[in-house]
Design a protein around this motif. Structure first.
Motif, PDB file in Angstrom:
ATOM      1  N   SER A 224       0.881  -1.156   0.085  1.00 30.06           N
ATOM      2  CA  SER A 224      -0.009   0.121   0.054  1.00 30.06           C
ATOM      3  C   SER A 224       0.623   1.302   0.024  1.00 30.06           C
ATOM      4  O   SER A 224       2.083   1.211   0.429  1.00 30.06           O
ATOM      5  CB  SER A 224      -1.008   0.056   1.247  1.00 30.06           C
ATOM      6  OG  SER A 224      -0.127   0.336   2.351  1.00 30.06           O
ATOM      7  N   HIS A 225       0.273   2.258  -0.561  1.00 26.58           N
ATOM      8  CA  HIS A 225       1.119   3.672  -0.509  1.00 26.58           C
ATOM      9  C   HIS A 225       1.079   3.970   0.800  1.00 26.58           C
ATOM     10  O   HIS A 225       2.331   4.470   1.135  1.00 26.58           O
ATOM     11  CB  HIS A 225      -0.024   4.481  -1.337  1.00 26.58           C
ATOM     12  CG  HIS A 225       0.414   5.897  -1.045  1.00 26.58           C
ATOM     13  ND1 HIS A 225       0.127   7.039  -0.636  1.00 26.58           N
ATOM     14  CD2 HIS A 225       1.826   6.658  -1.813  1.00 26.58           C
ATOM     15  CE1 HIS A 225       0.992   8.061  -0.567  1.00 26.58           C
ATOM     16  NE2 HIS A 225       1.644   7.943  -1.395  1.00 26.58           N
ATOM     17  N   SER A 226       0.330   3.999   1.817  1.00 25.46           N
ATOM     18  CA  SER A 226       0.290   4.310   3.137  1.00 25.46           C
ATOM     19  C   SER A 226       1.578   3.603   3.895  1.00 25.46           C
ATOM     20  O   SER A 226       2.194   4.260   4.564  1.00 25.46           O
ATOM     21  CB  SER A 226      -1.105   4.311   3.988  1.00 25.46           C
ATOM     22  OG  SER A 226      -1.359   2.837   4.002  1.00 25.46           O
ATOM     23  N   ASN A 227       1.604   2.247   3.586  1.00 30.71           N
ATOM     24  CA  ASN A 227       2.839   1.491   4.430  1.00 30.71           C
ATOM     25  C   ASN A 227       4.150   1.986   3.746  1.00 30.71           C
ATOM     26  O   ASN A 227       5.170   2.067   4.672  1.00 30.71           O
ATOM     27  CB  ASN A 227       2.565  -0.007   4.019  1.00 30.71           C
ATOM     28  CG  ASN A 227       3.642  -0.693   4.766  1.00 30.71           C
ATOM     29  OD1 ASN A 227       4.218  -1.269   3.936  1.00 30.71           O
ATOM     30  ND2 ASN A 227       3.542  -1.017   5.972  1.00 30.71           N
ATOM     31  N   PHE A 228       4.268   2.532   2.645  1.00 29.42           N
ATOM     32  CA  PHE A 228       5.588   2.855   1.940  1.00 29.42           C
ATOM     33  C   PHE A 228       5.872   4.319   2.689  1.00 29.42           C
ATOM     34  O   PHE A 228       6.919   4.359   3.159  1.00 29.42           O
ATOM     35  CB  PHE A 228       5.486   3.049   0.524  1.00 29.42           C
ATOM     36  CG  PHE A 228       6.496   3.597  -0.254  1.00 29.42           C
ATOM     37  CD1 PHE A 228       7.850   3.384  -0.099  1.00 29.42           C
ATOM     38  CD2 PHE A 228       6.128   5.026  -0.629  1.00 29.42           C
ATOM     39  CE1 PHE A 228       8.923   4.201  -0.840  1.00 29.42           C
ATOM     40  CE2 PHE A 228       7.152   5.901  -1.137  1.00 29.42           C
ATOM     41  CZ  PHE A 228       8.624   5.509  -1.274  1.00 29.42           C
ATOM     42  N   CYS A 229       4.795   5.252   2.695  1.00 24.19           N
ATOM     43  CA  CYS A 229       5.138   6.212   3.376  1.00 24.19           C
ATOM     44  C   CYS A 229       5.637   6.249   4.879  1.00 24.19           C
ATOM     45  O   CYS A 229       6.454   7.075   5.076  1.00 24.19           O
ATOM     46  CB  CYS A 229       3.934   7.253   2.982  1.00 24.19           C
ATOM     47  SG  CYS A 229       3.495   7.910   1.508  1.00 24.19           S
ATOM     48  N   LEU A 230       4.872   5.301   5.475  1.00 22.82           N
ATOM     49  CA  LEU A 230       5.127   5.225   6.944  1.00 22.82           C
ATOM     50  C   LEU A 230       6.428   4.724   7.048  1.00 22.82           C
ATOM     51  O   LEU A 230       7.382   5.194   8.010  1.00 22.82           O
ATOM     52  CB  LEU A 230       4.085   4.306   7.595  1.00 22.82           C
ATOM     53  CG  LEU A 230       4.206   3.933   8.992  1.00 22.82           C
ATOM     54  CD1 LEU A 230       4.206   5.218   9.860  1.00 22.82           C
ATOM     55  CD2 LEU A 230       3.385   2.781   9.404  1.00 22.82           C
ATOM     56  N   ASN A 231       7.044   3.595   6.484  1.00 18.88           N
ATOM     57  CA  ASN A 231       8.369   3.388   6.525  1.00 18.88           C
ATOM     58  C   ASN A 231       9.558   4.092   6.179  1.00 18.88           C
ATOM     59  O   ASN A 231      10.413   4.153   6.701  1.00 18.88           O
ATOM     60  CB  ASN A 231       8.450   1.886   5.739  1.00 18.88           C
ATOM     61  CG  ASN A 231       7.797   0.741   6.641  1.00 18.88           C
ATOM     62  OD1 ASN A 231       8.450   0.162   7.526  1.00 18.88           O
ATOM     63  ND2 ASN A 231       6.741   0.274   6.254  1.00 18.88           N
TER      64      ASN A 231
END
Length: 262
Positions: A224-231
């Motif tokens: 997911s895009h959100s998981n990428f941004c979080l990491n």
């Protein structure tokens, strides 16, 4: 657990020079930069904090000069170090060579030369334990060669979701043993290594292209895009959007400075 950005220790007794070096490193994204002005202070910091790299001015106006610290670091052989100095006479270079530094940067230097040298040394040092042929280390087991194949597989497959089982299958070991050996030799577990490599690739794409951030997340195998941004935020300490803007600003500033110096 996320591996934090590399820490760097500057050993320089001229405050303005040390501050300028720290500013250069901060702008490049090195958030953990420490400054001391004596060898004794440096040794205490090194023992306590174990920085990733030490930058040493040779001509310290103290009882002990930078060469003394270089000898101490050579004896410990646990942290790479670079000399930064305007002294290039044969006597100084002879003393420098005896301590086997990882590089020597001559003052005055261009920021890009210092940053490039630092980036290369930190990257290469992280592979020291598996580059045994390159480093002339005695070959007493096959572990480094097996791990080199694992590292090559990770580098070649950053666009997909890489599971530890995929890496374990490249070896003859069971999963828990593989993870223990990988962590021992690489200084981080396989999950951390894969994440850091994906973030390095993301930084390249963000700084050199206008590819949408959502596309980058899927290109690097994130679900997911959100998981990428979080990491990305956890590792780089900036959001992908902030990092892209940071790179654009840095390139613009370098362009202006280049035109001004012509």
């Amino acid at each position: 657990m996320i591996i934090k950005p590399y820490s760097i220790l500057i050993v320089e007794d001229e405050y303005l020079i040390a501050r300028d070096i720290k500013n250069i490193l901060n702008k490049e994204g090195y958030s953990y930069v420490m400054m001391v002005d004596s060898v004794d202070e440096a040794i205490e910091i090194i023992k306590e904090c174990k920085p990733s790299l030490v930058l040493i001015d040779i001509n310290l106006r103290k009882e002990k000069n930078g060469i003394f610290l270089g000898k101490w670091l050579l004896e410990k052989d646990q942290i790479p170090f670079i000399y930064i100095s305007c002294l290039t006479d044969e006597f100084t270079i002879g003393n420098v060579n005896a301590t086997r530094p990882y590089a020597f940067v001559v003052k005055p230097f261009k920021p890009i030369d210092l940053i490039t040298t630092i980036n290369i040394i930190i990257n290469n040092y992280s592979y020291k334990r598996i580059d045994i042929v390159r480093n002339g280390m005695p070959i007493d087991n096959e572990v480094p060669f097996i791990l080199r194949n694992v590292i090559r597989f990770i580098d070649d497959n950053l666009s997909r979701k890489i599971e530890v089982i995929d890496l374990t299958n490249l070896t003859k070991w069971k999963s828990q043993y593989f993870q223990r050996i990988f962590t021992k030799y690489m200084g981080m577990n396989p999950y951390q290594y894969i994440l850091n490599k994906k973030m390095d690739r993301a930084k390249q794409i963000l700084s050199e292209t206008d590819v949408p951030i959502r596309n980058i997340s899927f290109e690097l195998g994130f679900q997911s895009h959100s998981n990428f941004c979080l990491n990305f935020k956890k590792v780089i300490e900036k959001t992908p959007k902030e990092y892209r803007e940071f790179c654009k600003t840095k390139k613009y500033t370098q362009s202006i400075n280049s035109q001004t110096n012509k």
